[in-house]
Write a protein that holds these residues in place. Structure first.
Motif, PDB file in Angstrom:
ATOM      1  N   LEU A  78       0.725  -1.248  -0.338  1.00 20.36           N
ATOM      2  CA  LEU A  78      -0.204   0.178  -0.007  1.00 20.36           C
ATOM      3  C   LEU A  78       1.364   1.084   0.059  1.00 20.36           C
ATOM      4  O   LEU A  78       1.705   1.302   0.636  1.00 20.36           O
ATOM      5  CB  LEU A  78      -0.976  -0.241   1.298  1.00 20.36           C
ATOM      6  CG  LEU A  78      -2.128   1.107   1.669  1.00 20.36           C
ATOM      7  CD1 LEU A  78      -2.988   1.811  -0.178  1.00 20.36           C
ATOM      8  CD2 LEU A  78      -2.578   0.973   2.913  1.00 20.36           C
ATOM      9  N   ARG A  79       0.912   2.216  -1.384  1.00 18.56           N
ATOM     10  CA  ARG A  79       1.684   2.793  -1.063  1.00 18.56           C
ATOM     11  C   ARG A  79       1.149   4.562  -1.166  1.00 18.56           C
ATOM     12  O   ARG A  79      -0.143   4.530  -2.076  1.00 18.56           O
ATOM     13  CB  ARG A  79       2.188   3.059  -2.748  1.00 18.56           C
ATOM     14  CG  ARG A  79       3.348   2.045  -2.135  1.00 18.56           C
ATOM     15  CD  ARG A  79       4.059   1.977  -3.678  1.00 18.56           C
ATOM     16  NE  ARG A  79       5.165   0.392  -3.524  1.00 18.56           N
ATOM     17  CZ  ARG A  79       5.943   0.423  -4.307  1.00 18.56           C
ATOM     18  NH1 ARG A  79       6.271   1.366  -5.239  1.00 18.56           N
ATOM     19  NH2 ARG A  79       6.737  -0.631  -4.189  1.00 18.56           N
ATOM     20  N   MET A  80       1.415   5.503  -0.057  1.00 19.85           N
ATOM     21  CA  MET A  80       0.415   6.764  -1.008  1.00 19.85           C
ATOM     22  C   MET A  80       1.542   7.923  -1.323  1.00 19.85           C
ATOM     23  O   MET A  80       1.956   7.868  -0.483  1.00 19.85           O
ATOM     24  CB  MET A  80      -0.833   6.816   0.169  1.00 19.85           C
ATOM     25  CG  MET A  80      -1.076   7.934   0.533  1.00 19.85           C
ATOM     26  SD  MET A  80      -2.182   8.597   1.712  1.00 19.85           S
ATOM     27  CE  MET A  80      -3.148   9.828   1.016  1.00 19.85           C
ATOM     28  N   GLY A  81       1.018   9.294  -1.824  1.00 23.56           N
ATOM     29  CA  GLY A  81       1.566   9.711  -2.427  1.00 23.56           C
ATOM     30  C   GLY A  81       1.012  11.271  -2.236  1.00 23.56           C
ATOM     31  O   GLY A  81      -0.377  11.096  -2.197  1.00 23.56           O
ATOM     32  N   THR A  82       1.168  12.112  -2.053  1.00 27.36           N
ATOM     33  CA  THR A  82       0.829  13.202  -2.224  1.00 27.36           C
ATOM     34  C   THR A  82       0.809  14.343  -3.101  1.00 27.36           C
ATOM     35  O   THR A  82       2.216  15.331  -3.318  1.00 27.36           O
ATOM     36  CB  THR A  82       0.343  14.004  -0.823  1.00 27.36           C
ATOM     37  OG1 THR A  82      -0.610  14.710  -1.200  1.00 27.36           O
ATOM     38  CG2 THR A  82       0.922  14.529   0.095  1.00 27.36           C
ATOM     39  N   THR A  83       0.327  15.200  -3.923  1.00 30.29           N
ATOM     40  CA  THR A  83       1.055  16.697  -4.013  1.00 30.29           C
ATOM     41  C   THR A  83       0.497  17.979  -4.200  1.00 30.29           C
ATOM     42  O   THR A  83       0.617  18.760  -4.185  1.00 30.29           O
ATOM     43  CB  THR A  83       0.364  16.030  -5.972  1.00 30.29           C
ATOM     44  OG1 THR A  83      -1.356  16.172  -5.605  1.00 30.29           O
ATOM     45  CG2 THR A  83       1.012  14.965  -6.597  1.00 30.29           C
ATOM     46  N   LEU A  84      -0.494  17.750  -2.960  1.00 33.66           N
ATOM     47  CA  LEU A  84      -1.089  19.116  -1.537  1.00 33.66           C
ATOM     48  C   LEU A  84       0.189  20.204  -1.929  1.00 33.66           C
ATOM     49  O   LEU A  84       0.381  21.267  -2.009  1.00 33.66           O
ATOM     50  CB  LEU A  84      -1.444  18.675  -0.376  1.00 33.66           C
ATOM     51  CG  LEU A  84      -3.061  17.641  -0.622  1.00 33.66           C
ATOM     52  CD1 LEU A  84      -3.044  17.555   0.460  1.00 33.66           C
ATOM     53  CD2 LEU A  84      -3.736  18.702  -1.370  1.00 33.66           C
ATOM     54  N   HIS A  85       1.200  19.186  -1.106  1.00 38.78           N
ATOM     55  CA  HIS A  85       2.267  20.263  -0.052  1.00 38.78           C
ATOM     56  C   HIS A  85       3.210  20.747  -2.324  1.00 38.78           C
ATOM     57  O   HIS A  85       3.363  21.975  -2.253  1.00 38.78           O
ATOM     58  CB  HIS A  85       3.921  19.256  -0.090  1.00 38.78           C
ATOM     59  CG  HIS A  85       4.333  18.720  -0.318  1.00 38.78           C
ATOM     60  ND1 HIS A  85       3.721  16.542  -1.249  1.00 38.78           N
ATOM     61  CD2 HIS A  85       5.377  18.276  -0.947  1.00 38.78           C
ATOM     62  CE1 HIS A  85       4.187  16.407  -1.689  1.00 38.78           C
ATOM     63  NE2 HIS A  85       5.440  16.846  -1.173  1.00 38.78           N
ATOM     64  N   ALA A  86       3.650  20.078  -3.148  1.00 39.57           N
ATOM     65  CA  ALA A  86       3.819  20.665  -4.506  1.00 39.57           C
ATOM     66  C   ALA A  86       2.788  21.768  -4.638  1.00 39.57           C
ATOM     67  O   ALA A  86       3.978  22.213  -5.089  1.00 39.57           O
ATOM     68  CB  ALA A  86       3.957  19.307  -5.098  1.00 39.57           C
TER      69      ALA A  86
END
Length: 109
Positions: A78-86
């Motif tokens: 299970l992998r999770m990333g976010t583009t919110l900070h970018a």
């Protein structure tokens, strides 16, 4: 279905959360892609958790009601990333913050 053959990857953005589920090994792989609103309180409290629930329903071919703990015994990764900070950095619309480190930063094991 053998244990541990489901892979899930999630990218939570400011508007949408993209969820990809994969089941199988070798030649018999099956991918499912789901796109959810990142914020939709009338339908779910947390978009990544809702994405996992929906993927498990489809990949395991069973109904999983909202609000019950998820059985992830068949999940290999299970992998999770976010583009919110970018997005905040590029658009310069995030909260003001500081990144502070000490001079002799060491990782203790």
């Amino acid at each position: 279905m053998s244990k541990g053959n489901i892979r899930i990857a999630i990218d939570k953005g400011g508007t949408f959360t993209d969820c990809v589920g994969n089941i199988g090994t070798g030649k018999q792989e099956h991918d499912i892609v789901i796109k959810l609103l990142s914020v939709d309180p009338k339908n779910y409290a947390d978009a990544p958790l809702e994405g996992i629930r929906r993927l498990l329903q489809l990949l395991e071919n069973k109904t999983i009601p909202r609000g019950i703990p998820l059985n992830i015994c068949n999940v290999k990764s299970l992998r999770m990333g976010t583009t919110l900070h970018a997005n905040c950095a590029v658009e310069r619309n995030g909260e003001r913050c500081a990144f502070i480190i000490q001079r002799d930063l060491r990782i203790l094991c």
